[in-house]
Design an enzyme around this catalytic site. Structure first.
Site, short mmCIF file in Angstrom:
data_model
loop_
_atom_site.label_atom_id
_atom_site.label_comp_id
_atom_site.label_asym_id
_atom_site.label_seq_id
_atom_site.Cartn_x
_atom_site.Cartn_y
_atom_site.Cartn_z
N CYS A 117 0.85 -1.22 0.01
CA CYS A 117 0.03 0.12 -0.22
C CYS A 117 0.75 1.29 0.04
O CYS A 117 0.43 2.52 -0.27
CB CYS A 117 -0.97 0.08 0.98
N HIS A 260 -3.16 6.81 2.75
CA HIS A 260 -3.54 5.69 2.22
C HIS A 260 -4.95 5.31 2.78
O HIS A 260 -5.27 5.36 4.00
CB HIS A 260 -2.48 4.55 2.63
N ASN A 290 -9.90 -0.02 0.13
CA ASN A 290 -8.72 -0.08 -0.05
C ASN A 290 -8.15 -0.56 -1.49
O ASN A 290 -8.15 -2.04 -1.46
CB ASN A 290 -8.10 -1.09 1.26
N1 ACO Z 1 -18.34 -9.09 9.18
C1 ACO Z 1 -18.69 -9.31 10.45
N2 ACO Z 1 -17.96 -9.77 11.34
C2 ACO Z 1 -16.50 -9.72 11.16
C3 ACO Z 1 -16.11 -9.42 9.98
C4 ACO Z 1 -16.92 -9.10 8.82
N3 ACO Z 1 -16.59 -8.84 7.47
N4 ACO Z 1 -14.65 -9.32 9.76
C5 ACO Z 1 -14.47 -9.84 11.44
N5 ACO Z 1 -15.36 -9.84 12.06
C6 ACO Z 1 -15.77 -10.09 13.44
C7 ACO Z 1 -14.43 -10.84 13.93
O1 ACO Z 1 -14.46 -12.36 13.68
C8 ACO Z 1 -14.60 -10.64 15.57
O2 ACO Z 1 -15.34 -11.38 15.81
P1 ACO Z 1 -15.12 -11.98 17.61
O3 ACO Z 1 -15.17 -10.96 18.20
O4 ACO Z 1 -16.41 -13.04 17.56
O5 ACO Z 1 -13.94 -12.96 17.29
C9 ACO Z 1 -15.01 -9.13 15.43
O6 ACO Z 1 -15.71 -9.01 14.26
C10 ACO Z 1 -14.05 -8.47 15.64
O7 ACO Z 1 -12.86 -8.38 14.78
P2 ACO Z 1 -11.80 -7.17 14.71
O8 ACO Z 1 -10.59 -7.77 13.80
O9 ACO Z 1 -11.18 -7.22 16.15
O10 ACO Z 1 -12.39 -6.10 14.25
P3 ACO Z 1 -11.82 -4.73 13.93
O11 ACO Z 1 -12.68 -3.75 14.30
O12 ACO Z 1 -10.27 -4.56 14.01
O13 ACO Z 1 -11.95 -4.45 12.40
C11 ACO Z 1 -10.51 -4.51 10.46
C12 ACO Z 1 -11.17 -5.22 11.48
C13 ACO Z 1 -11.61 -3.72 9.67
C14 ACO Z 1 -9.86 -5.41 9.44
C15 ACO Z 1 -9.54 -3.46 10.96
O14 ACO Z 1 -8.66 -4.30 11.88
C16 ACO Z 1 -8.77 -2.88 9.98
O15 ACO Z 1 -9.13 -2.23 9.31
N6 ACO Z 1 -7.41 -3.01 10.05
C17 ACO Z 1 -6.31 -2.46 9.15
C18 ACO Z 1 -6.19 -3.08 7.92
C19 ACO Z 1 -5.39 -2.13 7.05
O16 ACO Z 1 -4.61 -0.97 7.68
N7 ACO Z 1 -4.54 -2.45 6.17
C20 ACO Z 1 -3.38 -1.66 5.46
C21 ACO Z 1 -2.64 -2.30 4.98
S1 ACO Z 1 -3.19 -3.25 3.73
C22 ACO Z 1 -1.97 -3.69 2.81
O17 ACO Z 1 -1.02 -3.23 2.94
C23 ACO Z 1 -2.31 -4.67 1.78
#
Ligand code: ACO
Length: 333
Positions: A117, A260, A290
């Site tokens: 990214c 980003h 993204n």
């Molecule tokens: N729909 C419903 N529930 C979901 C989903 C979904 N799509 N995805 C995860 N959950 C659930 C999980 O299973 C978890 O359930 P549990 O509590 O029963 O275990 C719960 O939701 C919370 O999961 P988290 O991973 O803690 O959710 P979070 O609020 O952190 O959001 C996300 C996840 C959106 C992926 C976030 O962490 C994020 O955006 N991270 C950064 C991504 C990023 O910046 N990438 C950048 C670089 S990408 C690159 O370089 C290619």
């Protein structure tokens, strides 16, 4: 004699036609419109059509940037394409783009950059060095991706995040004494966190048993979202501060912050960390998702074309991605 500064003289972007909404995703994996929009701010993303490859998006964005800059393809003396989803293992997507835009007559160098990214900001930093050294004058810098081809469409934690697209800029050397152009670029990497964000397969790991080279993907995006989130906010905040300090400027001088576009909450948390009001953050994650290396130039092109970015505005580009890699570029427009 002072070294020439590079300036952006044209921007362009391209998105595939097909939109995918959160409701459509909820038919594929166990998720909901509400979960995706509240956790990520993403409402829809674009998905490349069958047979539409990264170089198609890159070439379309490149041609628009050339038109905006008033340049012909043969004027280019360097093409850099940032991508983690190249058409082929080799040759570089940049060389395929060169042919698609009809720039091959100039026989200028063309190569790819892979910093996930952060790729576009890395590529811009490299292009800036080529212009400053006098090695190149007109450079096409592209960020282009088809992440839809490397996400696991059964993994709800990742497939909801990504989209396809491309953005591009044309760099030229600024007239001597000009205060406009790229003021500085700042690039970093820390390879100790490969396992937190990666594609699980690759060429030199070989093919798992039963792998069908013609049909099977080389691997899928695998990410510890929570941890990546925290690291992204910290790194993007610190490199933004580094870029400002290097130029004796403060956050109050910044007209537009173009980070980003990973997740709306990351954008908000980063802006808060550097004390920047949210109305100066260019946000496209809601309609692009993204798009990895394409996200910064896509957002830049949108803000240029809708007239938000005006001459002499201070624009701060900032990105974070797999590696980890992170980088910033400070530009006087
Ligand atoms: N729909 C419903 N529930 C979901 C989903 C979904 N799509 N995805 C995860 N959950 C659930 C999980 O299973 C978890 O359930 P549990 O509590 O029963 O275990 C719960 O939701 C919370 O999961 P988290 O991973 O803690 O959710 P979070 O609020 O952190 O959001 C996300 C996840 C959106 C992926 C976030 O962490 C994020 O955006 N991270 C950064 C991504 C990023 O910046 N990438 C950048 C670089 S990408 C690159 O370089 C290619």
């Amino acid at each position: 004699m002072s070294t020439p500064r590079a300036r952006i003289i044209g921007t362009g972007s391209f998105l595939p036609e097909k939109r995918m909404t959160n409701d459509e995703l909820a038919k594929i994996v166990d998720t909901s419109e509400e979960w995706i929009s509240s956790r990520t701010g993403i409402l829809e993303r674009r998905i490349a059509a069958e047979g539409e490859v990264t170089s198609d998006l890159a070439a379309a964005a490149g041609l628009k940037a050339l038109a905006a800059a008033g340049c012909a393809p043969e004027d280019l003396d360097l093409i850099i394409c940032a991508t983690s989803t190249p058409d082929l293992v080799f040759p570089a997507t940049a060389t395929i783009v060169q042919r698609k835009i009809g720039a091959q007559k100039a026989k200028a160098p063309a190569f790819d950059i892979q910093a996930v990214c952060t790729g576009f900001v890395y590529a811009l930093g490299i292009a800036d060095q080529f212009v400053r050294s006098g090695m190149s004058k007109k450079v096409l810098v592209i960020g282009a991706e088809t992440f839809s081809r490397i996400v696991d469409w059964e993994d709800r934690t990742t497939c909801i995040l990504f989209g396809d697209g491309a953005g591009a800029v044309i760099l030229d050397s600024a007239p001597g004494g000009s205060t406009q152009g790229i003021l500085s670029t700042h690039m970093h990497a820390d390879g100790s966190h490969v396992e937190l964000l990666r594609v699980t397969g690759g060429v030199s790991h070989g093919r798992p048993e039963g792998f069908d080279w013609r049909h099977d993907a080389l691997g899928f995006v695998d990410m510890q979202g929570n941890e990546v989130f925290k690291q992204a906010v910290k790194a993007m905040g610190s490199v933004a501060e580094e870029a400002l300090a290097a130029n004796g400027l403060t956050i109050n001088d910044v007209h537009w912050f173009i980070p980003h576009q990973a997740n709306r909450r990351i954008l908000q948390a980063t802006a808060k960390r550097i004390n920047l009001p949210e109305d100066r953050v260019v946000t496209t994650v809601d309609h692009h998702g993204n798009t990895s290396a394409a996200s910064v130039p896509l957002a830049l092109d949108e803000a240029v074309r809708d007239g938000r970015i005006q001459p002499n505005h201070l624009v701060l580009l900032d990105a974070f991605g797999g590696g980890f890699t992170w980088a910033a570029a400070l530009i006087r427009w």
